[in-house]
Design an enzyme around this catalytic site. Sequence first.
Site, short mmCIF file in Angstrom:
data_model
loop_
_atom_site.label_atom_id
_atom_site.label_comp_id
_atom_site.label_asym_id
_atom_site.label_seq_id
_atom_site.Cartn_x
_atom_site.Cartn_y
_atom_site.Cartn_z
N SER A 21 -8.79 -15.06 -1.72
CA SER A 21 -8.94 -13.62 -1.90
C SER A 21 -10.34 -13.26 -2.39
O SER A 21 -10.92 -13.98 -3.21
CB SER A 21 -7.91 -13.10 -2.91
OG SER A 21 -8.02 -11.70 -3.06
N HIS A 58 0.84 -1.20 0.00
CA HIS A 58 0.00 0.00 0.00
C HIS A 58 0.88 1.25 0.00
O HIS A 58 1.97 1.26 0.59
CB HIS A 58 -0.90 -0.01 1.24
CG HIS A 58 -1.96 1.04 1.24
ND1 HIS A 58 -1.84 2.23 1.93
CD2 HIS A 58 -3.16 1.09 0.60
CE1 HIS A 58 -2.93 2.96 1.73
NE2 HIS A 58 -3.75 2.29 0.93
#
Length: 402
Positions: free
Chosen positions: A338, A132
């Site tokens: 996921s 991130h």
Amino acid sequence: MNSFHTHQAGIARRPRGEPSNHEELLSRFEIARRNHMGYPYNLAFSPKNLSKFNGYLINNLGDPYVGSHYATEVCDLEMDIINWAQKVWQCPPDEDFWGSVVASGTEGNLWAIYLGREALHDAALICSRDAHYSIPKAARIMGIECVTCDSNETGEICLMDLQKKVASLAGRGLIIALTCGTTMRGAHDDILGCLEVLEQAGVSRNRRYLHVDGALNGMVIPFLENVESGIIPSFKHEIDSISASGHKMIGTPMPCGILVARRNHVNRIASSISYLRSNDTTLMGSRNGHASIAIWERIVELGEDGFQRETQACLARATRLAQRLRQMGVPVLQNKHSLTLVFPKPNDDIVKMYQLACDGELAHAIVMPNVNDELINRFIHDYEFDFSARRSRPGIAAELVE
């Protein structure tokens, strides 16, 4: 006339009978919520009980474990949340941990990396290129050298390149920032694999600090079955801190997060603040007590069984969506365990309608609890028509790994 009055004078008044700004906002928000698929926000929450507290300024000051003498606070609920998170992330009962409700996953990452820097003053920060953006930003803020590792084709940190980067930093302390659910591809870094690289390179336990950014999947992976131990965010591994967002899988109506760290790192930076009658152990002096109430409400409402049901149901829906797209001939990447699906970017109208996050010619959807079958069916209908017109574009399928 001062600037404030000048600004006010430029606002056109609405004729009587026309919708107010609030009404327009509510209408826009309602439409946006019905169509939202692109960001990892759990919009399936109820504000009913939370609205009872809107008339109060609820401020958790000072150390969460101490509180302050400001009476309108909920540090006791914050401690309930931290105790719950410590169970989720498997903190060994014979070791000492500290935690806090934070303003966001980004604050959790920033404070964790600060704790690492204070433990290792000569440290460099290593993260993957899929980490991130808050991770390298934290390094810039704190003046830490940030070294970026390659990722593999599915978005996980490349262990071979990590080995090279660690070797290039021989003799220095290392802050390693790993990700449990990368932003674009929903990948999970191999925590145990990274620790093995550090061991083989001779980086001793007291010369490394390992943080796991679990903004989304830090609250997904622990509730799924048959997950490989290497990617589980667990303090049974030699992890120093884990953070997650509250407005993602947990589901709160405001951005917030949770940080848990080993207490020895927090003790190193703690200082006494006399007027608070507390210790300074957090980044923000004031912490949003409404956020603590919101997280606590979700924990009480769902319990462990509820979170298991929600995460497993989301994974099942995500897998069905991937299958339906593939049946249409769409190349789709869905990492194991996921909720994130990556596929060719549709036209701008579809991107805007479903608020899809895009990177170049790729887009992703994330199947959160609010992404129900009705929403998925609408998206499939719109996407299929667009993809049929675009499928002849060269190179689209080559960008994804099945």
